[in-house]
Design a protein around this motif. Structure first.
Motif, short mmCIF file in Angstrom:
data_model
loop_
_atom_site.label_atom_id
_atom_site.label_comp_id
_atom_site.label_asym_id
_atom_site.label_seq_id
_atom_site.Cartn_x
_atom_site.Cartn_y
_atom_site.Cartn_z
N LEU A 40 0.82 -1.20 0.00
CA LEU A 40 0.00 0.00 0.00
C LEU A 40 0.86 1.27 0.00
O LEU A 40 0.60 2.20 -0.76
N SER A 41 1.89 1.29 0.82
CA SER A 41 2.75 2.48 0.86
C SER A 41 3.59 2.61 -0.41
O SER A 41 4.00 3.70 -0.78
N LEU A 42 3.82 1.49 -1.10
CA LEU A 42 4.50 1.54 -2.39
C LEU A 42 3.64 2.30 -3.40
O LEU A 42 4.15 3.12 -4.17
N VAL A 43 2.34 2.06 -3.35
CA VAL A 43 1.40 2.80 -4.20
C VAL A 43 1.45 4.29 -3.84
O VAL A 43 1.41 5.15 -4.71
N ASP A 44 1.53 4.59 -2.55
CA ASP A 44 1.64 5.98 -2.10
C ASP A 44 2.89 6.64 -2.67
O ASP A 44 2.86 7.80 -3.09
N MET A 45 4.00 5.91 -2.69
CA MET A 45 5.24 6.45 -3.22
C MET A 45 5.10 6.76 -4.71
O MET A 45 5.51 7.83 -5.17
N VAL A 46 4.50 5.84 -5.46
CA VAL A 46 4.30 6.05 -6.89
C VAL A 46 3.42 7.28 -7.13
O VAL A 46 3.71 8.11 -7.99
N ALA A 47 2.36 7.42 -6.33
CA ALA A 47 1.46 8.58 -6.46
C ALA A 47 2.20 9.88 -6.13
O ALA A 47 2.02 10.89 -6.82
N LEU A 48 3.03 9.85 -5.11
CA LEU A 48 3.81 11.02 -4.72
C LEU A 48 4.75 11.44 -5.84
O LEU A 48 4.86 12.63 -6.18
N LEU A 49 5.42 10.48 -6.44
CA LEU A 49 6.34 10.78 -7.54
C LEU A 49 5.59 11.28 -8.77
O LEU A 49 6.03 12.20 -9.45
N LYS A 50 4.42 10.69 -9.03
CA LYS A 50 3.62 11.13 -10.17
C LYS A 50 3.17 12.58 -9.98
O LYS A 50 3.23 13.39 -10.90
N MET A 51 2.74 12.90 -8.76
CA MET A 51 2.26 14.24 -8.47
C MET A 51 3.40 15.27 -8.57
O MET A 51 3.20 16.37 -9.09
N ASN A 52 4.57 14.92 -8.10
CA ASN A 52 5.68 15.87 -8.05
C ASN A 52 6.51 15.95 -9.32
O ASN A 52 7.09 16.99 -9.62
#
Length: 81
Positions: A40-52
């Motif tokens: 789940l936190s891996l998905v969060d990391m991908v979302a964070l990178l996509k956003m930034n």
């Protein structure tokens, strides 16, 4: 964005988001272990990178990213022009 800027920005983002010490984020450190990522936190990391960075990381590519150097390389290679 220079590689140094990518490294500094990515390290700051990840340290803050996943509450780890900046000193723990080293080029050869394992991303999942250092950030204590589960699926789940891996998905969060991908979302964070996509956003930034405006980049998407497909699952197949995500498996290739083991160290922070791998992550920096991926960001640098896929940044929009």
């Amino acid at each position: 964005m220079t590689r140094e800027e990518i490294i500094e920005h990515a390290n700051n983002l990840l340290a803050e988001e996943f509450e780890v010490e900046m000193a723990d984020i080293t080029p050869d450190a394992n991303v999942k272990e250092t950030l204590m990522l589960d699926s789940l936190s891996l998905v969060d990391m991908v979302a964070l990178l996509k956003m930034n960075y405006k980049i998407a990381i497909p699952v197949g590519e995500l498996q290739k990213i083991q160290t922070f150097t791998d992550l920096y390389d991926y960001i640098e290679q896929h940044l929009p022009a």
